[in-house]
Design a protein around this motif. Structure first.
Motif, PDB file in Angstrom:
ATOM      1  N   ARG A  85       0.827  -1.219   0.000  1.00  0.00           N
ATOM      2  CA  ARG A  85       0.000   0.000   0.000  1.00  0.00           C
ATOM      3  C   ARG A  85       0.853   1.258   0.000  1.00  0.00           C
ATOM      4  N   LEU A  86       1.871   1.298   0.853  1.00  0.00           N
ATOM      5  CA  LEU A  86       2.730   2.482   0.913  1.00  0.00           C
ATOM      6  C   LEU A  86       3.555   2.647  -0.358  1.00  0.00           C
ATOM      7  N   SER A  87       3.932   1.557  -0.965  1.00  0.00           N
ATOM      8  CA  SER A  87       4.675   1.649  -2.224  1.00  0.00           C
ATOM      9  C   SER A  87       3.817   2.256  -3.323  1.00  0.00           C
ATOM     10  N   ASP A  88       2.552   1.844  -3.387  1.00  0.00           N
ATOM     11  CA  ASP A  88       1.636   2.431  -4.374  1.00  0.00           C
ATOM     12  C   ASP A  88       1.437   3.922  -4.112  1.00  0.00           C
ATOM     13  N   ASN A  89       1.255   4.304  -2.844  1.00  0.00           N
ATOM     14  CA  ASN A  89       1.084   5.720  -2.508  1.00  0.00           C
ATOM     15  C   ASN A  89       2.319   6.530  -2.878  1.00  0.00           C
ATOM     16  N   LEU A  90       3.494   5.966  -2.638  1.00  0.00           N
ATOM     17  CA  LEU A  90       4.729   6.677  -2.952  1.00  0.00           C
ATOM     18  C   LEU A  90       4.857   6.925  -4.448  1.00  0.00           C
ATOM     19  N   VAL A  91       4.554   5.931  -5.252  1.00  0.00           N
ATOM     20  CA  VAL A  91       4.633   6.092  -6.712  1.00  0.00           C
ATOM     21  C   VAL A  91       3.638   7.152  -7.184  1.00  0.00           C
ATOM     22  N   ALA A  92       2.414   7.129  -6.649  1.00  0.00           N
ATOM     23  CA  ALA A  92       1.389   8.091  -7.066  1.00  0.00           C
ATOM     24  C   ALA A  92       1.743   9.507  -6.640  1.00  0.00           C
ATOM     25  N   LEU A  93       2.251   9.685  -5.427  1.00  0.00           N
ATOM     26  CA  LEU A  93       2.586  11.027  -4.944  1.00  0.00           C
ATOM     27  C   LEU A  93       3.800  11.592  -5.668  1.00  0.00           C
ATOM     28  N   ARG A  94       4.752  10.752  -6.003  1.00  0.00           N
ATOM     29  CA  ARG A  94       5.911  11.238  -6.753  1.00  0.00           C
ATOM     30  C   ARG A  94       5.537  11.656  -8.168  1.00  0.00           C
ATOM     31  N   ALA A  95       4.583  10.985  -8.751  1.00  0.00           N
ATOM     32  CA  ALA A  95       4.161  11.323 -10.115  1.00  0.00           C
ATOM     33  C   ALA A  95       3.314  12.586 -10.148  1.00  0.00           C
ATOM     34  N   ALA A  96       2.637  12.918  -9.042  1.00  0.00           N
ATOM     35  CA  ALA A  96       1.759  14.086  -8.996  1.00  0.00           C
ATOM     36  C   ALA A  96       2.540  15.324  -8.566  1.00  0.00           C
ATOM     37  N   GLY A  97       2.063  16.487  -8.995  1.00  0.00           N
ATOM     38  CA  GLY A  97       2.669  17.741  -8.579  1.00  0.00           C
ATOM     39  C   GLY A  97       2.157  18.174  -7.214  1.00  0.00           C
ATOM     40  N   PRO A  98       2.732  19.243  -6.640  1.00  0.00           N
ATOM     41  CA  PRO A  98       2.301  19.701  -5.317  1.00  0.00           C
ATOM     42  C   PRO A  98       0.823  20.053  -5.241  1.00  0.00           C
ATOM     43  N   MET A  99       0.277  20.676  -6.290  1.00  0.00           N
ATOM     44  CA  MET A  99      -1.139  21.035  -6.282  1.00  0.00           C
ATOM     45  C   MET A  99      -2.018  19.817  -6.517  1.00  0.00           C
ATOM     46  N   ALA A 100      -1.557  18.894  -7.364  1.00  0.00           N
ATOM     47  CA  ALA A 100      -2.348  17.691  -7.623  1.00  0.00           C
ATOM     48  C   ALA A 100      -2.453  16.819  -6.382  1.00  0.00           C
ATOM     49  N   ARG A 101      -1.468  16.888  -5.497  1.00  0.00           N
ATOM     50  CA  ARG A 101      -1.518  16.090  -4.272  1.00  0.00           C
ATOM     51  C   ARG A 101      -2.643  16.526  -3.337  1.00  0.00           C
ATOM     52  N   LEU A 102      -3.113  17.787  -3.497  1.00  0.00           N
ATOM     53  CA  LEU A 102      -4.211  18.256  -2.653  1.00  0.00           C
ATOM     54  C   LEU A 102      -5.494  17.470  -2.917  1.00  0.00           C
ATOM     55  N   ALA A 103      -5.610  16.923  -4.107  1.00  0.00           N
ATOM     56  CA  ALA A 103      -6.799  16.143  -4.456  1.00  0.00           C
ATOM     57  C   ALA A 103      -6.602  14.657  -4.194  1.00  0.00           C
ATOM     58  N   MET A 104      -5.550  14.301  -3.441  1.00  0.00           N
ATOM     59  CA  MET A 104      -5.266  12.894  -3.170  1.00  0.00           C
ATOM     60  C   MET A 104      -5.125  12.656  -1.667  1.00  0.00           C
ATOM     61  N   PRO A 105      -6.129  13.018  -0.860  1.00  0.00           N
ATOM     62  CA  PRO A 105      -5.981  12.833   0.597  1.00  0.00           C
ATOM     63  C   PRO A 105      -5.872  11.369   1.003  1.00  0.00           C
ATOM     64  N   HIS A 106      -6.422  10.452   0.188  1.00  0.00           N
ATOM     65  CA  HIS A 106      -6.351   9.035   0.545  1.00  0.00           C
ATOM     66  C   HIS A 106      -4.920   8.500   0.470  1.00  0.00           C
ATOM     67  N   ARG A 107      -4.030   9.220  -0.204  1.00  0.00           N
ATOM     68  CA  ARG A 107      -2.634   8.804  -0.274  1.00  0.00           C
ATOM     69  C   ARG A 107      -1.843   9.212   0.974  1.00  0.00           C
ATOM     70  N   PHE A 108      -2.479   9.972   1.853  1.00  0.00           N
ATOM     71  CA  PHE A 108      -1.835  10.414   3.095  1.00  0.00           C
ATOM     72  C   PHE A 108      -2.487   9.753   4.307  1.00  0.00           C
ATOM     73  N   SER A 109      -2.964   8.544   4.147  1.00  0.00           N
ATOM     74  CA  SER A 109      -3.802   7.915   5.173  1.00  0.00           C
ATOM     75  C   SER A 109      -3.046   7.019   6.143  1.00  0.00           C
ATOM     76  N   ASP A 110      -1.731   6.839   5.955  1.00  0.00           N
ATOM     77  CA  ASP A 110      -0.992   5.969   6.866  1.00  0.00           C
ATOM     78  C   ASP A 110      -0.787   6.689   8.192  1.00  0.00           C
ATOM     79  N   ALA A 111      -1.303   6.118   9.274  1.00  0.00           N
ATOM     80  CA  ALA A 111      -1.289   6.794  10.572  1.00  0.00           C
ATOM     81  C   ALA A 111       0.129   7.015  11.085  1.00  0.00           C
TER      82      ALA A 111
END
Length: 204
Positions: A85-111
């Motif tokens: 799960r964290l590997s998938d989130n890392l790949v997605a966040l690296r591919a997205a820009g800083p503003m695009a990450r604002l629309a990806m709150p589920h990628r920041f869900s690891d407590a």
């Protein structure tokens, strides 16, 4: 008063959202470190299983069948799932820009990663273009959110104020008509002898 409250809401939204690009960057860095650590653990498990002539799933089944290490099998399954799960989130966040990450709150869900980032995070001035854009979006969002909230809370009171009071029923005015005009009755004279055909004689 309402404009002042909306302005406060806009400023709070701008201040909060302006930190999102920097926060996402620090989260991304901590996430990368967590993925690297989990990758090392997973590789060591796979090497141990391979040394025993088994694959990962076979090793887990063998552990589950052994009472002494049966609980560890479930723990390892959770570790493998978190690593994926964290590997998938890392790949997605690296591919997205800083503003695009604002629309990806589920990628920041690891407590664990989120708590670690919050513990070490210190607010920074939004000097970048992304920070300024996020601040503007936060201002508009905070203004709109507080204005909508005030509108919803005040709606019942406005409805009560606008409710028309019942007016007493008024009777329609009675229009008095003019007295009827009485016409004189024609008195018909009694019958007189008819003189048709009778001529008066001259000198008579």
């Amino acid at each position: 008063m309402i404009r002042a409250l909306c302005l406060i809401g806009g400023l709070v939204g701008a201040g909060t959202l302006s930190q999102a690009p920097e926060f996402s960057q620090q989260y991304l860095q901590r996430l990368a470190g967590q993925v690297d650590a989990l990758t090392q653990v997973v590789m060591e498990f796979d090497q141990t299983a391979l040394a025993d002539g088994m694959g990962r799933e076979e090793m887990l089944q063998a552990m589950a069948a052994t009472p002494l290490v049966a609980a560890q099998a479930e723990m390892w399954r959770g570790t493998f799932a978190r690593h994926a799960r964290l590997s998938d989130n890392l790949v997605a966040l690296r591919a997205a820009g800083p503003m695009a990450r604002l629309a990806m709150p589920h990628r920041f869900s690891d407590a664990e990663v989120l708590q670690g980032t919050l513990a070490d995070y210190s607010p920074a001035m939004p000097l970048s273009t992304e920070g300024a854009a996020a601040a503007g979006a936060g201002f508009l969002g905070g203004w709109a959110l507080l204005a909508g909230l005030i509108g919803v809370m005040g709606w019942p009171f406005r409805r009560i104020q606008r409710k028309p009071k019942p007016q007493p029923k008024r009777r329609a005015p009675v229009v008095k008509g003019e007295p009827p005009v009485t016409r004189p009755r024609l008195v018909v004279a009694p019958n007189r002898p008819r003189l048709d055909g009778v001529r008066r004689q001259a000198g008579g």
